[in-house]
Scaffold this active site. Structure first.
Site, mmCIF file in Angstrom:
data_model
loop_
_atom_site.group_PDB
_atom_site.id
_atom_site.type_symbol
_atom_site.label_atom_id
_atom_site.label_comp_id
_atom_site.label_asym_id
_atom_site.label_seq_id
_atom_site.Cartn_x
_atom_site.Cartn_y
_atom_site.Cartn_z
ATOM 1 N N ASN A 77 21.914 47.914 13.650
ATOM 2 C CA ASN A 77 21.699 48.109 15.091
ATOM 3 C C ASN A 77 22.704 47.231 15.837
ATOM 4 O OD1 ASN A 77 20.529 45.452 15.494
ATOM 5 N ND2 ASN A 77 18.747 46.266 14.411
ATOM 6 N N ASP A 135 19.377 48.667 6.568
ATOM 7 C CA ASP A 135 19.825 47.372 7.090
ATOM 8 C C ASP A 135 19.005 46.232 6.454
ATOM 9 O OD1 ASP A 135 21.123 45.536 8.694
ATOM 10 O OD2 ASP A 135 20.204 46.183 10.568
HETATM 11 P P1 ADP Z 1 19.202 54.478 11.188
HETATM 12 O O1 ADP Z 1 18.577 53.436 12.076
HETATM 13 O O2 ADP Z 1 20.712 54.531 11.336
HETATM 14 O O3 ADP Z 1 18.547 55.808 11.311
HETATM 15 P P2 ADP Z 1 17.795 53.869 8.670
HETATM 16 O O4 ADP Z 1 18.007 52.690 7.823
HETATM 17 O O5 ADP Z 1 16.480 54.017 9.350
HETATM 18 O O6 ADP Z 1 19.011 53.893 9.709
HETATM 19 O O7 ADP Z 1 18.043 55.189 7.813
HETATM 20 C C1 ADP Z 1 19.306 55.668 7.433
HETATM 21 C C2 ADP Z 1 19.212 56.312 6.077
HETATM 22 O O8 ADP Z 1 19.254 55.305 5.060
HETATM 23 C C3 ADP Z 1 17.936 57.117 5.821
HETATM 24 O O9 ADP Z 1 18.294 58.344 5.185
HETATM 25 C C4 ADP Z 1 17.156 56.224 4.860
HETATM 26 O O10 ADP Z 1 16.328 56.987 3.992
HETATM 27 C C5 ADP Z 1 18.285 55.594 4.086
HETATM 28 N N1 ADP Z 1 17.989 54.350 3.341
HETATM 29 C C6 ADP Z 1 17.002 53.441 3.520
HETATM 30 N N2 ADP Z 1 17.102 52.448 2.616
HETATM 31 C C7 ADP Z 1 18.195 52.730 1.840
HETATM 32 C C8 ADP Z 1 18.822 52.113 0.727
HETATM 33 N N3 ADP Z 1 18.379 50.964 0.205
HETATM 34 N N4 ADP Z 1 19.918 52.712 0.184
HETATM 35 C C9 ADP Z 1 20.394 53.867 0.696
HETATM 36 N N5 ADP Z 1 19.863 54.499 1.740
HETATM 37 C C10 ADP Z 1 18.764 53.944 2.310
#
Ligand code: ADP
Length: 166
Positions: free
Chosen positions: A24, A34
């Site tokens: 963010n 994140d």
């Molecule tokens: P944003 O706020 O940009 O939407 P998110 O973290 O909520 O970011 O989600 C972005 C993508 O990352 C989603 O598809 C989520 O399922 C995925 N994600 C979450 N944790 C991991 C991880 N450890 N490795 C890879 N992808 C992940």
């Protein structure tokens, strides 16, 4: 041309030169990918992020990978989905391009992207996948390997289908 491939699993484990974080704008940590990256990289990452003073939507900033296998983390801020007519596609494409620019600058030959904006930020997964693949095809000429790391089954299936279609 780079090799573009779908990888199922946790991005923090990828043995690539650079891992992309869907951060963010504060760059001070959050949930989703994140949170996972901050937990895996260790507390030095937060110290490094504090020195960056945030990041604009569509831009990206680099830190070391600390405890990750990756040498670099490129923190980018995806757009929050607000219906699609508020510059979301341009901003999401800009995230991918900014990270590829950082890869070039840092000499990274392999890079792993999460599905930026498709979690908490609500970007439709199919549209985001198509845009991610097209933007990387057009802007990654000098990079050897681009991984799209998919955490969930439906995202993985979408990337698989789009990458095969070419
Ligand atoms: P944003 O706020 O940009 O939407 P998110 O973290 O909520 O970011 O989600 C972005 C993508 O990352 C989603 O598809 C989520 O399922 C995925 N994600 C979450 N944790 C991991 C991880 N450890 N490795 C890879 N992808 C992940």
């Amino acid at each position: 041309m780079p090799e573009l491939l779908m990888v199922r699993g946790d991005i923090t484990r990828r043995p690539v030169d650079a891992v992309v974080n869907a951060a963010n704008s504060s760059l001070l940590g959050g949930g989703g990918v994140d949170g996972a990256i901050h937990r895996a990289a260790g507390p030095d990452l937060l110290h490094a992020c504090r020195l960056l003073h945030g990041c604009k939507t569509g831009s990206a900033k680099a830190t070391p990978g600390f405890r990750l296998p990756a040498k670099w983390i490129f923190h980018t801020v995806g757009p929050v989905w607000r219906g699609g007519n508020n510059g979301e596609p341009e901003l999401l494409a800009s995230c991918y391009r900014s990270c590829l620019d950082l890869a070039r600058e840092h000499g990274a030959k392999s890079i792993a992207f999460p599905a930026i904006s498709t979690g908490i930020y609500g970007y439709p997964k199919d549209q985001a996948a198509e845009l991610a693949i097209n933007t990387c095809r057009e802007n990654a000429a000098d990079i050897e390997r681009v991984e799209f790391v998919c955490f969930d089954a439906d995202t993985a299936e979408m990337y698989e289908r789009l990458l095969v279609r070419g």
